[in-house]
Motif scaffolding. Structure first.
Motif, PDB file in Angstrom:
ATOM      1  N   GLU A   1       0.820  -1.220   0.000  1.00 19.83           N
ATOM      2  CA  GLU A   1       0.000   0.000   0.000  1.00 19.83           C
ATOM      3  C   GLU A   1       0.854   1.271   0.000  1.00 19.83           C
ATOM      4  OE1 GLU A   1      -2.074  -2.977   2.815  1.00 19.83           O
ATOM      5  OE2 GLU A   1      -0.063  -2.491   2.095  1.00 19.83           O
ATOM      6  N   LEU A   2       2.127   1.150   0.412  1.00 24.80           N
ATOM      7  CA  LEU A   2       2.979   2.342   0.538  1.00 24.80           C
ATOM      8  C   LEU A   2       3.877   2.558  -0.665  1.00 24.80           C
ATOM      9  CD1 LEU A   2       4.178   2.086   4.252  1.00 24.80           C
ATOM     10  CD2 LEU A   2       2.318   3.471   3.336  1.00 24.80           C
ATOM     11  N   ARG A   3       3.888   1.645  -1.600  1.00 28.91           N
ATOM     12  CA  ARG A   3       4.884   1.740  -2.654  1.00 28.91           C
ATOM     13  C   ARG A   3       4.655   2.939  -3.572  1.00 28.91           C
ATOM     14  NH1 ARG A   3       6.807  -4.369  -4.308  1.00 28.91           N
ATOM     15  NH2 ARG A   3       7.498  -4.935  -2.192  1.00 28.91           N
ATOM     16  N   GLU A   4       3.409   3.259  -3.815  1.00 27.21           N
ATOM     17  CA  GLU A   4       3.153   4.407  -4.689  1.00 27.21           C
ATOM     18  C   GLU A   4       3.622   5.701  -4.045  1.00 27.21           C
ATOM     19  OE1 GLU A   4      -0.388   6.578  -7.248  1.00 27.21           O
ATOM     20  OE2 GLU A   4      -0.846   4.829  -5.992  1.00 27.21           O
ATOM     21  N   ILE A   5       3.294   5.892  -2.774  1.00 26.02           N
ATOM     22  CA  ILE A   5       3.722   7.122  -2.115  1.00 26.02           C
ATOM     23  C   ILE A   5       5.235   7.146  -1.951  1.00 26.02           C
ATOM     24  CG2 ILE A   5       3.534   6.368   0.311  1.00 26.02           C
ATOM     25  CD1 ILE A   5       2.313   9.733  -1.098  1.00 26.02           C
ATOM     26  N   CYS A   6       5.850   5.985  -1.749  1.00 27.25           N
ATOM     27  CA  CYS A   6       7.313   5.926  -1.700  1.00 27.25           C
ATOM     28  C   CYS A   6       7.912   6.401  -3.019  1.00 27.25           C
ATOM     29  CB  CYS A   6       7.793   4.514  -1.396  1.00 27.25           C
ATOM     30  SG  CYS A   6       7.611   4.001   0.325  1.00 27.25           S
ATOM     31  N   GLY A   7       7.287   6.008  -4.113  1.00 21.27           N
ATOM     32  CA  GLY A   7       7.785   6.447  -5.410  1.00 21.27           C
ATOM     33  C   GLY A   7       7.596   7.929  -5.632  1.00 21.27           C
ATOM     34  N   LEU A   8       6.409   8.438  -5.279  1.00 19.07           N
ATOM     35  CA  LEU A   8       6.148   9.864  -5.461  1.00 19.07           C
ATOM     36  C   LEU A   8       7.092  10.722  -4.637  1.00 19.07           C
ATOM     37  CD1 LEU A   8       2.238   9.892  -5.451  1.00 19.07           C
ATOM     38  CD2 LEU A   8       3.744  10.280  -7.385  1.00 19.07           C
ATOM     39  N   TRP A   9       7.503  10.197  -3.494  1.00 16.26           N
ATOM     40  CA  TRP A   9       8.410  10.966  -2.635  1.00 16.26           C
ATOM     41  C   TRP A   9       9.871  10.685  -2.937  1.00 16.26           C
ATOM     42  CZ3 TRP A   9       5.931  10.868   2.949  1.00 16.26           C
ATOM     43  CH2 TRP A   9       4.740  11.604   2.911  1.00 16.26           C
ATOM     44  N   GLY A  10      10.137   9.841  -3.918  1.00 20.27           N
ATOM     45  CA  GLY A  10      11.509   9.643  -4.343  1.00 20.27           C
ATOM     46  C   GLY A  10      12.293   8.644  -3.543  1.00 20.27           C
ATOM     47  N   TYR A  11      11.613   7.749  -2.816  1.00 18.63           N
ATOM     48  CA  TYR A  11      12.330   6.767  -2.019  1.00 18.63           C
ATOM     49  C   TYR A  11      12.436   5.403  -2.690  1.00 18.63           C
ATOM     50  CZ  TYR A  11      12.127   9.969   1.951  1.00 18.63           C
ATOM     51  OH  TYR A  11      12.282  11.040   2.785  1.00 18.63           O
ATOM     52  N   LEU A  12      11.674   5.181  -3.737  1.00 16.41           N
ATOM     53  CA  LEU A  12      11.754   3.915  -4.456  1.00 16.41           C
ATOM     54  C   LEU A  12      11.791   4.190  -5.945  1.00 16.41           C
ATOM     55  CD1 LEU A  12       9.275   1.440  -2.722  1.00 16.41           C
ATOM     56  CD2 LEU A  12      11.742   1.504  -2.537  1.00 16.41           C
ATOM     57  N   TRP A  13      12.523   3.367  -6.637  1.00 12.09           N
ATOM     58  CA  TRP A  13      12.553   3.439  -8.100  1.00 12.09           C
ATOM     59  C   TRP A  13      11.199   3.024  -8.664  1.00 12.09           C
ATOM     60  CZ3 TRP A  13      15.874   5.608 -11.169  1.00 12.09           C
ATOM     61  CH2 TRP A  13      15.901   5.270 -12.522  1.00 12.09           C
TER      62      TRP A  13
ATOM     63  N   SER B   1      24.395  13.447   3.002  1.00 11.97           N
ATOM     64  CA  SER B   1      23.550  14.384   3.724  1.00 11.97           C
ATOM     65  C   SER B   1      22.847  15.318   2.776  1.00 11.97           C
ATOM     66  CB  SER B   1      24.418  15.178   4.697  1.00 11.97           C
ATOM     67  OG  SER B   1      23.756  16.308   5.145  1.00 11.97           O
ATOM     68  N   PRO B   2      21.866  14.822   2.020  1.00 11.66           N
ATOM     69  CA  PRO B   2      21.185  15.675   1.068  1.00 11.66           C
ATOM     70  C   PRO B   2      20.484  16.825   1.771  1.00 11.66           C
ATOM     71  CG  PRO B   2      20.692  13.367   0.662  1.00 11.66           C
ATOM     72  CD  PRO B   2      21.363  13.460   1.999  1.00 11.66           C
ATOM     73  N   MET B   3      20.299  17.884   1.038  1.00 15.14           N
ATOM     74  CA  MET B   3      19.844  19.134   1.611  1.00 15.14           C
ATOM     75  C   MET B   3      18.364  19.323   1.368  1.00 15.14           C
ATOM     76  SD  MET B   3      20.167  21.991   3.047  1.00 15.14           S
ATOM     77  CE  MET B   3      19.852  23.681   2.675  1.00 15.14           C
ATOM     78  N   ILE B   4      17.910  20.501   1.576  1.00 14.51           N
ATOM     79  CA  ILE B   4      16.518  20.878   1.414  1.00 14.51           C
ATOM     80  C   ILE B   4      16.115  20.695  -0.048  1.00 14.51           C
ATOM     81  CG2 ILE B   4      16.950  23.277   0.886  1.00 14.51           C
ATOM     82  CD1 ILE B   4      14.728  24.089   2.609  1.00 14.51           C
ATOM     83  N   VAL B   5      14.871  20.755  -0.331  1.00 14.92           N
ATOM     84  CA  VAL B   5      14.296  20.761  -1.651  1.00 14.92           C
ATOM     85  C   VAL B   5      14.071  19.360  -2.179  1.00 14.92           C
ATOM     86  CG1 VAL B   5      14.330  21.727  -3.928  1.00 14.92           C
ATOM     87  CG2 VAL B   5      15.588  22.874  -2.138  1.00 14.92           C
ATOM     88  N   GLY B   6      12.878  18.886  -2.091  1.00 11.49           N
ATOM     89  CA  GLY B   6      12.515  17.584  -2.622  1.00 11.49           C
ATOM     90  C   GLY B   6      11.875  17.733  -3.986  1.00 11.49           C
TER      91      GLY B   6
ATOM     92  N   LEU C   1       2.520  17.164 -10.987  1.00 12.64           N
ATOM     93  CA  LEU C   1       1.406  17.568 -11.831  1.00 12.64           C
ATOM     94  C   LEU C   1       1.559  17.017 -13.236  1.00 12.64           C
ATOM     95  CD1 LEU C   1       0.835  21.265 -10.752  1.00 12.64           C
ATOM     96  CD2 LEU C   1      -0.785  19.395 -10.550  1.00 12.64           C
ATOM     97  N   THR C   2       2.818  16.971 -13.732  1.00 10.46           N
ATOM     98  CA  THR C   2       3.030  16.476 -15.088  1.00 10.46           C
ATOM     99  C   THR C   2       3.237  14.980 -15.134  1.00 10.46           C
ATOM    100  OG1 THR C   2       5.378  16.942 -14.836  1.00 10.46           O
ATOM    101  CG2 THR C   2       4.013  18.644 -15.856  1.00 10.46           C
ATOM    102  N   GLY C   3       3.202  14.336 -13.968  1.00  6.29           N
ATOM    103  CA  GLY C   3       3.281  12.894 -13.933  1.00  6.29           C
ATOM    104  C   GLY C   3       4.677  12.334 -14.039  1.00  6.29           C
ATOM    105  N   THR C   4       5.719  13.197 -14.006  1.00  7.97           N
ATOM    106  CA  THR C   4       7.077  12.677 -14.072  1.00  7.97           C
ATOM    107  C   THR C   4       7.554  12.337 -12.691  1.00  7.97           C
ATOM    108  OG1 THR C   4       7.933  14.917 -13.896  1.00  7.97           O
ATOM    109  CG2 THR C   4       7.662  14.029 -16.113  1.00  7.97           C
ATOM    110  N   LEU C   5       8.464  11.371 -12.632  1.00  6.05           N
ATOM    111  CA  LEU C   5       9.080  10.975 -11.374  1.00  6.05           C
ATOM    112  C   LEU C   5      10.562  11.268 -11.485  1.00  6.05           C
ATOM    113  CD1 LEU C   5       7.212   7.617 -10.846  1.00  6.05           C
ATOM    114  CD2 LEU C   5       6.724   9.815  -9.783  1.00  6.05           C
TER     115      LEU C   5
END
Length: 866
Positions: free
Chosen positions: A282-294, A326-331, A338-342
């Motif tokens: 159930e979490l895989r889609e949100i993980c992808g949208l947030w950049g944590y999973l390929w 240590s990545p910085m601000i800005v995700g 909105l454009t559907g790109t990951l």
């Protein structure tokens, strides 16, 4: 004695019982029902009619996050700032208004208030009182359940600002489960936390504001807090890291984290991230949208031989002994979603990994960041271990990192000239540094990438170090004369060595500073302001920082390096590099805040290899990486520089094809859709950005007149030293290296391969000479009551159907003109009243033409002068 008494006594004697009289009392009345708290009919959530009068709170900040995301840690850090008040969770959105009688409901309806209007007034008064009591000017409210009301909050305060806090969703679930006092199963934690995450993602899609990751916050809190402070318009304060010494109110379950680790004042390193296998479906889609999973982990991979295995993008996970990432601000940008790109899901591709081709937008914004004397190995993505550059590392991870990028020269002025004009130092106007003499100047023949993009309608700015021509306004080498609408910074090289200057130039005006301001801070703020002002149309920002050039000067102490066992110069040099990293983070954060990151290309590089001046020892930091030499050398360490191209629209990759500074102008022309000038030494590397292939070229050339020259042809590199230079004898010296087998340039093969050396010398000699360019552009000149507009075709292709106008008026003469390469066309316009009447008048010239199947429009505004 009454008969009742005698009867009761007899009865008690016979039976042991007595009779009593039962008193029949009335039951107590039932409580009256509470007045009905009905909402007003036709309730509408709407913004205030006049925020200046209807709201007391100005520009509140709302930290939107899921539960168990570290919001209390970020709250107490922000609350430790002298200008930021971040209270406990107020849960203000649960504060409602009960209109309990018909008269009050009738009155409110008659006065034109909706139920929500009244609640908004209460919310505003509550938070305003909390802020006023604190004595601080900025409020940051962080109740996690605010994500469910983000639309209403944004409506209540039209000027509200938002910050989004993310954490790996699987970590959120695990943290919720471990903290649950009822010890409910993990399966129950998923839907509860996913509700928060879903609304948070919805808010990020529709609202402006930077994104902070919990993993970044605990890995490098200073870098994240600096970026947030810039976003909030306050200066960073070291006390934010010393939050444990300050009072932040109660830590109570339900209104903030109640654990001792928050009270301790010590940032605890993030625990290892759960593996992909541990992520609930159930979490895989949100993980992808947030950049944590390929993406391959999010959707089923189609049955195809080209389908690649899933890849996990790890933010804070590392092997023992490895450098802290240590990545910085800005995700990820909301425009990305909105454009559907990951676009931000990327990692450097491994062998066999397929990914979609990158697609840069037409006419993207461009930000060129040029560091000053930053070595190839001085950022983490190139192997640096002592200096922290978390944001540049993130850009390298998400963008295209060029392993074989070359500067224009091993010194400042000729290198910058190559970057700006597309000519190497064997052809360019500026081929040497001042070195104690007069600073070299550009001429009218020099076309910079700013002039080219300005012709195409871009707004342009140069902020920082220029380095050409005299320190005078209204001269041909001034940035304003070479295509930059706006300029703020240093004109001269030596002036740029002053980090606390007495003055800086703003266009043609000296701005007195009295040595009270740190120039890089002024540059950063000015650049962020330019981005905000020009976000509505294409723009070019050339951000030429003077960091980390000597002297090693930073405000205050050396920050995280202050207690390192190094010399003062080395500690502050490291701090300069980290400040540069934070400055780039601010620029990208501003792009996201302005909503233009998705259509912007950021190009980061350095003008030459690392310096060893005023006490800095590059050997301590391994500043040149595996390469030999440093600044002033034509060995790889002097000219090979870091280069990163970043955009949410690019697929991440590591590119080994050689590129050079003189390739930048034709690349920007290609991206902006402008015919490239003929005679350039550079080639567009747009194909390397998008994965469509490398530019064709024969060789690369470097030239230091009267000192040394170099040429690279394939993997072969030849260096020629003039007599008496670098130990060369009276006839000079030639060295030949095979970079494929000997990247450190330790084995000279000139004696073993004399024929090859002679061949490369011939190519080198043929590559050095006069400027090969043709006149190019649109010129406007006022003479004797007339304005002449001249279009010059300096490209390699014909321009057809040429039409020239001035202030919307067409010129008399042929309706359509064709210009072959090298030809020009002049249209004459009568302005009337003679030159005096026209003097000081701004005119707008336009030239339309067709080239290579595309329509082009050149623009030029000019003030007519005698």
């Amino acid at each position: 004695m009454s008969w009742r008494y005698r009867a009761n006594a007899t009865l008690e004697g016979l039976t042991g019982y007595t009779l009593t009289r039962r008193v029949h009392r009335r039951p107590p009345p039932l409580p009256k029902p509470a007045p009905e708290a009905r909402r007003l009919p036709d309730d509408v959530v709407r913004p205030p009619v006049d925020p200046a009068f209807d709201r007391l709170l100005r520009r509140p900040v709302f930290l939107l996050s899921s539960v168990r995301s570290g919001s209390t840690l970020l709250r107490v850090m922000l609350n430790s700032h002298s200008r930021i008040h971040s209270p406990i969770e107020t849960h203000f959105r649960r504060t409602t208004v009960g209109l309990t009688t018909d008269p009050v409901r009738q009155a409110m309806t008659h006065l034109g208030h909706t139920h929500s209007d009244i609640e908004h007034i209460v919310w505003d008064r509550l938070l305003h009182r909390e802020l006023t009591r604190s004595g601080k000017p900025v409020l940051v409210e962080k109740t996690p359940s605010n994500v469910f009301a983000w639309r209403r909050i944004a409506t209540c305060w039209p000027d509200a600002r938002f910050v989004f806090l993310l954490r790996y969703p699987a970590s959120i679930v695990r943290s919720w489960h471990e903290a649950d006092p009822e010890n409910r199963p993990v399966a129950e934690a998923v839907p509860r936390t996913l509700a928060y995450m879903t609304y948070l993602q919805e808010a990020r899609t529709h609202l402006d504001g930077p994104t902070v990751r919990y993993e970044d916050l605990v890995a490098d809190p200073e870098a994240v807090l600096r970026g947030l402070c810039d976003h909030l318009g306050v200066g960073w304060e070291p006390a934010m890291l010393d939050y444990g010494r300050q009072d932040h109110g109660g830590f109570v379950k339900g209104i903030g984290d109640w654990r001792d680790k928050i009270r301790s004042g010590t940032v605890v390193e993030a625990r290892p991230l759960p593996s992909p296998a541990e992520v609930p479906a159930e979490l895989r889609e949100i993980c992808g949208l947030w950049g944590y999973l390929w993406p391959a982990l999010i959707r089923p991979c189609p049955a195809s031989p080209t389908c690649s295995p899933p890849v996990l993008r790890v933010f804070a996970r590392r092997s023992p002994g490895a450098q802290k990432v240590s990545p910085m601000i800005v995700g990820p940008s909301r425009r990305t979603f909105l454009t559907g790109t990951l676009a931000t899901l990327a990692v450097p591709p491994v062998a066999g990994t397929a990914h979609a081709a990158a697609a840069l937008p037409d006419r993207p914004n461009v930000v060129v960041v040029l560091a000053d004397d930053l070595g190839w190995g001085e950022i983490g993505s190139q192997g640096q271990r002592k200096i922290r550059t978390p944001f540049l590392d993130r850009l390298a991870e998400e963008g295209v990192r060029f392993e074989a990028a070359y500067s224009g020269a091993p010194l400042c002025a000729p290198s910058r000239s190559a970057l700006l004009t597309g000519l190497h130092a064997g052809h360019g106007t500026v081929r040497e540094n001042p070195e104690g003499g007069q600073q070299r100047s550009f001429t009218e023949a020099d076309l910079t990438f700013a002039e080219l993009l300005r012709l195409a309608g871009y707004h342009t700015a140069c902020i920082g170090k220029w380095g050409f021509g005299p320190e005078e306004p209204d001269q041909v080498s001034h940035p304003n004369a070479r295509g930059f609408e706006e300029f703020f910074g240093y004109i001269g090289h030596r002036h740029a060595h002053e980090y606390y200057p007495d003055y800086l130039w703003r266009d043609g005006e000296r701005v007195r500073l009295g040595r009270t301001a740190y120039a890089p801070d002024l540059f950063r703020r000015r650049a962020a302001d330019f981005i905000r002002r020009r976000a509505g149309s294409p723009f070019l920002l050339y951000y030429a920082s003077n960091l980390p050039h000597s002297p090693s000067v930073v405000p205050g102490d050396a920050g995280p390096y202050e207690n390192r066992p190094w010399t003062r110069a080395n500690r502050r040099h490291a701090a300069q590099v980290s400040r540069l990293d934070a400055d780039v983070a601010t620029l990208v954060a501003t792009l996201r805040e302005a909503g233009v990151a998705g259509r912007t290309l950021v190009l980061f590089t350095s003008d030459n290899g690392p310096h060893h001046e005023k006490g800095v020892t590059p050997e301590l930091f391994d500043s040149n990486g595996p390469w030999r030499g440093d600044k002033r050398d034509l060995y790889e360490g002097g000219i090979r520089v870091p280069m990163i191209a970043w955009s949410p629209r690019l697929s991440p990759r590591v590119e080994s094809t050689p590129v050079a500074f003189w390739d930048v102008l034709p690349t920007l022309a290609d991206l902006a859709g402008v015919p490239a000038p003929a005679g350039l030494d550079g080639r567009s590397f747009r194909g390397l950005l998008t994965g469509d292939g490398a530019p064709e070229r024969d060789h690369l050339v470097w030239n230091r007149p009267r000192k040394m020259q170099a040429i690279r042809h394939g993997d072969w590199k030849l260096i020629r030293f003039a007599p008496g230079i670098a130990g060369a004898g009276p006839r000079g010296r030639v060295e030949l290296y095979d970079l494929a087998a000997d990247p450190g340039e330790r084995r000279d093969l000139s004696a073993e391969r004399p024929e090859l050396a002679e061949e490369l010398l011939a190519r080198l000699d043929a590559s050095i000479g006069a400027d090969p360019r043709l006149p190019y552009g649109l010129a406007v000149l006022g003479v004797d009551g007339q304005v002449m507009v001249t279009l010059r075709n300096g490209s390699a292709v014909s321009w057809r159907q040429v039409e020239v106008t001035l202030d919307g008026r067409r010129a008399t003469g042929p309706k359509s003109v064709t210009l072959r390469p090298g030809e020009s066309y002049t249209a004459v316009f009568d302005v009337g009243g003679g030159l005096k009447r026209a003097r000081g008048t701004q005119v707008r010239a336009r030239a339309r033409f067709r080239a290579e199947g595309r329509r082009h429009l050149f623009r030029r505004s000019e003030t007519i002068r005698p």
